[in-house]
Design a protein around this motif. Structure first.
Motif, PDB file in Angstrom:
ATOM      1  N   GLU A  26       0.817  -1.206   0.000  1.00  0.00           N
ATOM      2  CA  GLU A  26       0.000   0.000   0.000  1.00  0.00           C
ATOM      3  C   GLU A  26       0.853   1.259   0.000  1.00  0.00           C
ATOM      4  OE1 GLU A  26      -3.435  -2.119  -0.174  1.00  0.00           O
ATOM      5  OE2 GLU A  26      -3.253   0.055  -0.195  1.00  0.00           O
ATOM      6  N   ARG A  27       0.355   2.271  -0.700  1.00  0.00           N
ATOM      7  CA  ARG A  27       1.078   3.541  -0.733  1.00  0.00           C
ATOM      8  C   ARG A  27       1.098   4.219   0.634  1.00  0.00           C
ATOM      9  NH1 ARG A  27      -1.723   6.279  -5.868  1.00  0.00           N
ATOM     10  NH2 ARG A  27      -3.462   5.086  -5.047  1.00  0.00           N
ATOM     11  N   ALA A  28       0.227   3.746   1.533  1.00  0.00           N
ATOM     12  CA  ALA A  28       0.230   4.299   2.891  1.00  0.00           C
ATOM     13  C   ALA A  28       1.580   4.116   3.567  1.00  0.00           C
ATOM     14  CB  ALA A  28      -0.867   3.639   3.721  1.00  0.00           C
ATOM     15  N   LEU A  29       2.370   3.124   3.065  1.00  0.00           N
ATOM     16  CA  LEU A  29       3.677   2.914   3.671  1.00  0.00           C
ATOM     17  C   LEU A  29       4.510   4.179   3.656  1.00  0.00           C
ATOM     18  CD1 LEU A  29       5.817   0.916   4.788  1.00  0.00           C
ATOM     19  CD2 LEU A  29       6.630   0.668   2.439  1.00  0.00           C
ATOM     20  N   ARG A  30       4.287   5.017   2.668  1.00  0.00           N
ATOM     21  CA  ARG A  30       5.082   6.237   2.551  1.00  0.00           C
ATOM     22  C   ARG A  30       4.920   7.141   3.774  1.00  0.00           C
ATOM     23  NH1 ARG A  30       3.157   7.301  -3.673  1.00  0.00           N
ATOM     24  NH2 ARG A  30       4.473   5.703  -4.630  1.00  0.00           N
ATOM     25  N   SER A  31       3.814   6.996   4.482  1.00  0.00           N
ATOM     26  CA  SER A  31       3.554   7.832   5.658  1.00  0.00           C
ATOM     27  C   SER A  31       3.890   7.133   6.963  1.00  0.00           C
ATOM     28  CB  SER A  31       2.086   8.250   5.686  1.00  0.00           C
ATOM     29  OG  SER A  31       1.744   8.972   4.535  1.00  0.00           O
ATOM     30  N   TYR A  32       4.291   5.863   6.869  1.00  0.00           N
ATOM     31  CA  TYR A  32       4.506   5.086   8.078  1.00  0.00           C
ATOM     32  C   TYR A  32       5.983   4.799   8.318  1.00  0.00           C
ATOM     33  CZ  TYR A  32      -0.511   3.969   7.948  1.00  0.00           C
ATOM     34  OH  TYR A  32      -1.881   4.031   7.949  1.00  0.00           O
ATOM     35  N   ALA A  33       6.309   4.637   9.571  1.00  0.00           N
ATOM     36  CA  ALA A  33       7.644   4.175   9.934  1.00  0.00           C
ATOM     37  C   ALA A  33       7.783   2.692   9.572  1.00  0.00           C
ATOM     38  CB  ALA A  33       7.874   4.367  11.430  1.00  0.00           C
ATOM     39  N   MET A  34       8.979   2.198   9.706  1.00  0.00           N
ATOM     40  CA  MET A  34       9.235   0.783   9.466  1.00  0.00           C
ATOM     41  C   MET A  34      10.327   0.315  10.415  1.00  0.00           C
ATOM     42  SD  MET A  34      10.551  -1.119   5.992  1.00  0.00           S
ATOM     43  CE  MET A  34       8.974  -0.978   5.153  1.00  0.00           C
ATOM     44  N   ALA A  35      10.244  -0.937  10.775  1.00  0.00           N
ATOM     45  CA  ALA A  35      11.276  -1.498  11.653  1.00  0.00           C
ATOM     46  C   ALA A  35      11.569  -2.924  11.244  1.00  0.00           C
ATOM     47  CB  ALA A  35      10.822  -1.454  13.111  1.00  0.00           C
ATOM     48  N   TRP A  36      12.720  -3.405  11.677  1.00  0.00           N
ATOM     49  CA  TRP A  36      13.097  -4.799  11.542  1.00  0.00           C
ATOM     50  C   TRP A  36      13.249  -5.385  12.945  1.00  0.00           C
ATOM     51  CZ3 TRP A  36      13.388  -7.500   6.989  1.00  0.00           C
ATOM     52  CH2 TRP A  36      13.385  -6.749   5.804  1.00  0.00           C
ATOM     53  N   PHE A  37      12.718  -6.572  13.100  1.00  0.00           N
ATOM     54  CA  PHE A  37      12.882  -7.365  14.310  1.00  0.00           C
ATOM     55  C   PHE A  37      13.449  -8.713  13.900  1.00  0.00           C
ATOM     56  CE2 PHE A  37      10.576  -4.999  17.639  1.00  0.00           C
ATOM     57  CZ  PHE A  37       9.957  -4.036  16.861  1.00  0.00           C
ATOM     58  N   ARG A  38      13.922  -9.454  14.873  1.00  0.00           N
ATOM     59  CA  ARG A  38      14.391 -10.800  14.568  1.00  0.00           C
ATOM     60  C   ARG A  38      14.094 -11.729  15.734  1.00  0.00           C
ATOM     61  NH1 ARG A  38      21.053 -10.360  14.937  1.00  0.00           N
ATOM     62  NH2 ARG A  38      21.179 -10.398  17.230  1.00  0.00           N
ATOM     63  N   ARG A  39      13.960 -13.005  15.389  1.00  0.00           N
ATOM     64  CA  ARG A  39      13.797 -14.033  16.412  1.00  0.00           C
ATOM     65  C   ARG A  39      14.856 -15.086  16.171  1.00  0.00           C
ATOM     66  NH1 ARG A  39       8.386 -15.664  16.343  1.00  0.00           N
ATOM     67  NH2 ARG A  39       7.908 -14.450  18.210  1.00  0.00           N
ATOM     68  N   SER A  40      15.786 -15.169  17.107  1.00  0.00           N
ATOM     69  CA  SER A  40      16.830 -16.192  17.048  1.00  0.00           C
ATOM     70  C   SER A  40      16.313 -17.470  17.693  1.00  0.00           C
ATOM     71  CB  SER A  40      18.083 -15.700  17.778  1.00  0.00           C
ATOM     72  OG  SER A  40      18.565 -14.500  17.215  1.00  0.00           O
ATOM     73  N   PRO A  41      16.886 -18.618  17.354  1.00  0.00           N
ATOM     74  CA  PRO A  41      16.431 -19.880  17.943  1.00  0.00           C
ATOM     75  C   PRO A  41      16.444 -19.842  19.465  1.00  0.00           C
ATOM     76  CG  PRO A  41      17.911 -20.307  16.120  1.00  0.00           C
ATOM     77  CD  PRO A  41      17.950 -18.825  16.350  1.00  0.00           C
ATOM     78  N   GLY A  42      15.321 -20.162  20.070  1.00  0.00           N
ATOM     79  CA  GLY A  42      15.233 -20.219  21.521  1.00  0.00           C
ATOM     80  C   GLY A  42      15.128 -18.880  22.213  1.00  0.00           C
ATOM     81  N   LYS A  43      14.977 -17.809  21.444  1.00  0.00           N
ATOM     82  CA  LYS A  43      14.915 -16.477  22.047  1.00  0.00           C
ATOM     83  C   LYS A  43      13.626 -15.756  21.675  1.00  0.00           C
ATOM     84  CE  LYS A  43      19.908 -15.669  22.223  1.00  0.00           C
ATOM     85  NZ  LYS A  43      21.004 -14.716  21.876  1.00  0.00           N
ATOM     86  N   GLU A  44      13.332 -14.704  22.418  1.00  0.00           N
ATOM     87  CA  GLU A  44      12.196 -13.850  22.106  1.00  0.00           C
ATOM     88  C   GLU A  44      12.527 -12.992  20.880  1.00  0.00           C
ATOM     89  OE1 GLU A  44       9.894 -15.328  25.031  1.00  0.00           O
ATOM     90  OE2 GLU A  44       9.256 -13.583  23.872  1.00  0.00           O
ATOM     91  N   ARG A  45      11.490 -12.562  20.208  1.00  0.00           N
ATOM     92  CA  ARG A  45      11.709 -11.642  19.100  1.00  0.00           C
ATOM     93  C   ARG A  45      12.225 -10.312  19.654  1.00  0.00           C
ATOM     94  NH1 ARG A  45       6.952 -11.328  14.834  1.00  0.00           N
ATOM     95  NH2 ARG A  45       5.825 -10.456  16.622  1.00  0.00           N
ATOM     96  N   GLU A  46      13.221  -9.748  18.971  1.00  0.00           N
ATOM     97  CA  GLU A  46      13.858  -8.530  19.462  1.00  0.00           C
ATOM     98  C   GLU A  46      13.984  -7.482  18.368  1.00  0.00           C
ATOM     99  OE1 GLU A  46      17.899  -9.274  20.724  1.00  0.00           O
ATOM    100  OE2 GLU A  46      18.370 -10.421  18.918  1.00  0.00           O
TER     101      GLU A  46
END
Length: 124
Positions: A26-46
């Motif tokens: 969606e073009r709405a992305l242009r107005s929104y922030a973005m982030a990256w998270f990750r989940r390593s094996p056996g860990k919480e998403r960070e």
């Protein structure tokens, strides 16, 4: 509704680089922030990194500083995570996320839209 699709994951040797992409529907992305998270094996998403709607303001987790770079191309409705000097402990499923706001936070509950994730595996 914003639909997100990550790509660019795979296998890489320690010390190598990988560039992840996140494509939005969606073009709405242009107005929104973005982030990256990750989940390593056996860990919480960070939290990994975030970027505001303009692309001018970024934030990184301590482990990502100096090695990872978040960016975006609003014309293409895409976000990116360039990862350099990868380490085995960077092995994880990486997710892009978008809040219903132009300004990011580091807490995952803040984010409304999520991609399905892309696996990055770093071998020693």
């Amino acid at each position: 509704q914003v639909h997100l699709v990550e790509s660019g994951g795979g296998f890489v040797q320690a010390g190598g680089s990988q560039r992840l992409s996140c494509a939005a529907s969606e073009r709405a992305l242009r107005s929104y922030a973005m982030a990256w998270f990750r989940r390593s094996p056996g860990k919480e998403r960070e939290f990994v990194a975030s970027i505001d709607w303009s692309g001018l303001n970024t934030d990184y987790a301590d482990f990502a500083k100096g090695r990872f770079t978040i960016s975006r191309d609003n014309a293409k409705l895409e976000g990116y995570l360039q990862m350099n000097d990868l380490k085995p402990q960077d092995t994880a499923v990486y997710y892009c996320a978008v809040p219903a706001s132009g300004y990011p936070e580091t807490t995952q509950d803040y984010y409304e839209y999520w991609g399905q994730g892309t696996q990055v595996t770093v071998s020693a």
